[in-house]
Scaffold this motif. Structure first.
Motif, PDB file in Angstrom:
ATOM      1  N   GLU A  74      -5.533  -5.203   1.921  1.00 54.34           N
ATOM      2  CA  GLU A  74      -5.548  -4.257   0.806  1.00 54.34           C
ATOM      3  C   GLU A  74      -4.845  -4.911  -0.371  1.00 54.34           C
ATOM      4  OE1 GLU A  74      -6.641  -2.451  -1.586  1.00 54.34           O
ATOM      5  OE2 GLU A  74      -7.366  -1.338   0.155  1.00 54.34           O
ATOM      6  N   GLU A  76      -4.601  -4.322  -3.465  1.00 47.71           N
ATOM      7  CA  GLU A  76      -3.881  -3.449  -4.403  1.00 47.71           C
ATOM      8  C   GLU A  76      -2.452  -3.169  -3.948  1.00 47.71           C
ATOM      9  OE1 GLU A  76      -5.139  -2.803  -7.395  1.00 47.71           O
ATOM     10  OE2 GLU A  76      -6.833  -4.001  -6.699  1.00 47.71           O
ATOM     11  N   TYR A  77      -2.203  -3.274  -2.652  1.00 51.15           N
ATOM     12  CA  TYR A  77      -0.866  -2.969  -2.138  1.00 51.15           C
ATOM     13  C   TYR A  77       0.178  -3.987  -2.592  1.00 51.15           C
ATOM     14  CZ  TYR A  77      -2.538   0.850   0.850  1.00 51.15           C
ATOM     15  OH  TYR A  77      -3.056   2.023   1.318  1.00 51.15           O
ATOM     16  N   ILE A  80       2.248  -2.753  -5.782  1.00 53.52           N
ATOM     17  CA  ILE A  80       2.880  -1.433  -5.688  1.00 53.52           C
ATOM     18  C   ILE A  80       3.947  -1.252  -6.774  1.00 53.52           C
ATOM     19  CG2 ILE A  80       4.606  -2.187  -3.991  1.00 53.52           C
ATOM     20  CD1 ILE A  80       4.341   0.671  -2.729  1.00 53.52           C
ATOM     21  N   TRP A  84       7.629  -1.476  -0.585  1.00 54.54           N
ATOM     22  CA  TRP A  84       7.272  -1.225   0.813  1.00 54.54           C
ATOM     23  C   TRP A  84       8.514  -1.374   1.686  1.00 54.54           C
ATOM     24  CZ3 TRP A  84       2.917   1.134   1.331  1.00 54.54           C
ATOM     25  CH2 TRP A  84       1.830   0.840   0.522  1.00 54.54           C
ATOM     26  N   VAL A  92      -3.826  -0.932   7.668  1.00 60.11           N
ATOM     27  CA  VAL A  92      -4.074   0.038   6.604  1.00 60.11           C
ATOM     28  C   VAL A  92      -5.313   0.836   6.985  1.00 60.11           C
ATOM     29  CG1 VAL A  92      -5.380  -1.659   5.233  1.00 60.11           C
ATOM     30  CG2 VAL A  92      -4.476   0.381   4.128  1.00 60.11           C
ATOM     31  N   HIS A  94      -8.234   3.811   5.569  1.00 62.81           N
ATOM     32  CA  HIS A  94      -8.849   4.452   4.407  1.00 62.81           C
ATOM     33  C   HIS A  94      -9.950   5.406   4.879  1.00 62.81           C
ATOM     34  CE1 HIS A  94      -6.941   1.935   1.396  1.00 62.81           C
ATOM     35  NE2 HIS A  94      -7.389   0.842   1.958  1.00 62.81           N
ATOM     36  N   LYS A 128       0.346   1.123   6.659  1.00 67.34           N
ATOM     37  CA  LYS A 128       0.411   1.499   5.248  1.00 67.34           C
ATOM     38  C   LYS A 128      -0.834   2.304   4.900  1.00 67.34           C
ATOM     39  CE  LYS A 128       3.194  -2.513   4.008  1.00 67.34           C
ATOM     40  NZ  LYS A 128       3.288  -3.764   3.253  1.00 67.34           N
ATOM     41  N   ASP A 130      -2.483   5.258   1.621  1.00 69.08           N
ATOM     42  CA  ASP A 130      -2.277   5.911   0.339  1.00 69.08           C
ATOM     43  C   ASP A 130      -3.188   7.126   0.262  1.00 69.08           C
ATOM     44  OD1 ASP A 130      -4.877   5.214  -1.391  1.00 69.08           O
ATOM     45  OD2 ASP A 130      -4.337   3.451  -0.206  1.00 69.08           O
ATOM     46  N   VAL A 153       0.273   3.086  -5.995  1.00 68.18           N
ATOM     47  CA  VAL A 153      -0.716   2.026  -6.121  1.00 68.18           C
ATOM     48  C   VAL A 153      -1.889   2.607  -6.906  1.00 68.18           C
ATOM     49  CG1 VAL A 153      -0.037   0.748  -4.054  1.00 68.18           C
ATOM     50  CG2 VAL A 153      -1.702   2.596  -3.851  1.00 68.18           C
ATOM     51  N   ALA A 162       1.676   5.953  -2.183  1.00 62.30           N
ATOM     52  CA  ALA A 162       1.644   4.943  -1.118  1.00 62.30           C
ATOM     53  C   ALA A 162       2.724   5.252  -0.076  1.00 62.30           C
ATOM     54  CB  ALA A 162       1.878   3.557  -1.712  1.00 62.30           C
ATOM     55  N   GLU A 164       4.323   4.239   4.062  1.00 62.41           N
ATOM     56  CA  GLU A 164       4.399   3.275   5.161  1.00 62.41           C
ATOM     57  C   GLU A 164       5.139   3.910   6.325  1.00 62.41           C
ATOM     58  OE1 GLU A 164       5.759  -1.318   6.195  1.00 62.41           O
ATOM     59  OE2 GLU A 164       6.315  -0.460   4.260  1.00 62.41           O
TER      60      GLU A 164
END
Length: 171
Positions: A74, A76-77, A80, A84, A92, A94, A128, A130, A153, A162, A164
């Motif tokens: 990911e 984009e993570y 952040i 984290w 991750v 989605h 993780k 989001d 994010v 986001a 975790e």
């Protein structure tokens, strides 16, 4: 009910897409802009399945939920706004969606427990994820399952919360 969690099959795209379409509509009815921009769509689901990252939760032969699970994937993570808990390998997930007929039965939580098992099986102890700032149901699940809010994010121009969770290692 005996739920099972497994990799999705290409032939299941119509059933998965039906679940996702209703979830997209639910988000819209809730007044959210999450998933209102043509994503996710059947092509995304097909790519998930082709890459063996698409998973379904089933009740017998009935698909009751869908998600994509990736490892360390990911980009984009890395950007952040926040911090984290770990910088180790992570799982991750989605595109979590539950069938209308199974809402309120704990299926999203059950799916997330399977995602934790998947992480442990791959000797990864960080998960993780989001969600949109107004996806209160998902935020509530994150909080209930011990996820920590880590910052924000951005995806397709939208800010996301986001989270975790660090898993306990079993020796």
């Amino acid at each position: 009910m005996e739920y099972h969690f497994r990799k999705a099959k290409i032939a299941e795209i119509p059933s998965i897409w039906a679940i996702l379409q209703l979830a997209i509509e639910r988000r819209k009815k809730d007044g959210s802009n999450q998933w209102q921009d043509g994503y996710p769509n059947p092509d995304v689901v097909q790519k998930d399945i082709e890459k063996e990252t698409g998973f379904v939760l089933t009740d017998g032969e009935t698909i009751v939920g869908y998600c994509a699970i990736l490892i360390n994937d990911e980009p984009e993570y890395a950007k952040i706004e926040g911090k984290w808990l770990t910088n180790d390998d992570f799982v991750v997930f989605h595109r979590v969606a539950i069938s209308e007929a199974y809402l309120g039965k704990g299926c999203a939580q059950k799916m997330m427990e399977h995602i934790e098992d998947f992480a442990r099986q791959n000797t990864i102890y960080s998960i993780k994820a989001d969600t949109n700032f107004d996806n209160f149901a998902m935020i509530k699940i994150f909080e209930k399952l011990g996820y920590t809010f880590c910052g924000h994010v951005y995806f397709r121009g939208g800010q996301r919360k986001a989270y975790e969770k660090m898993l306990v290692k079993f020796f």
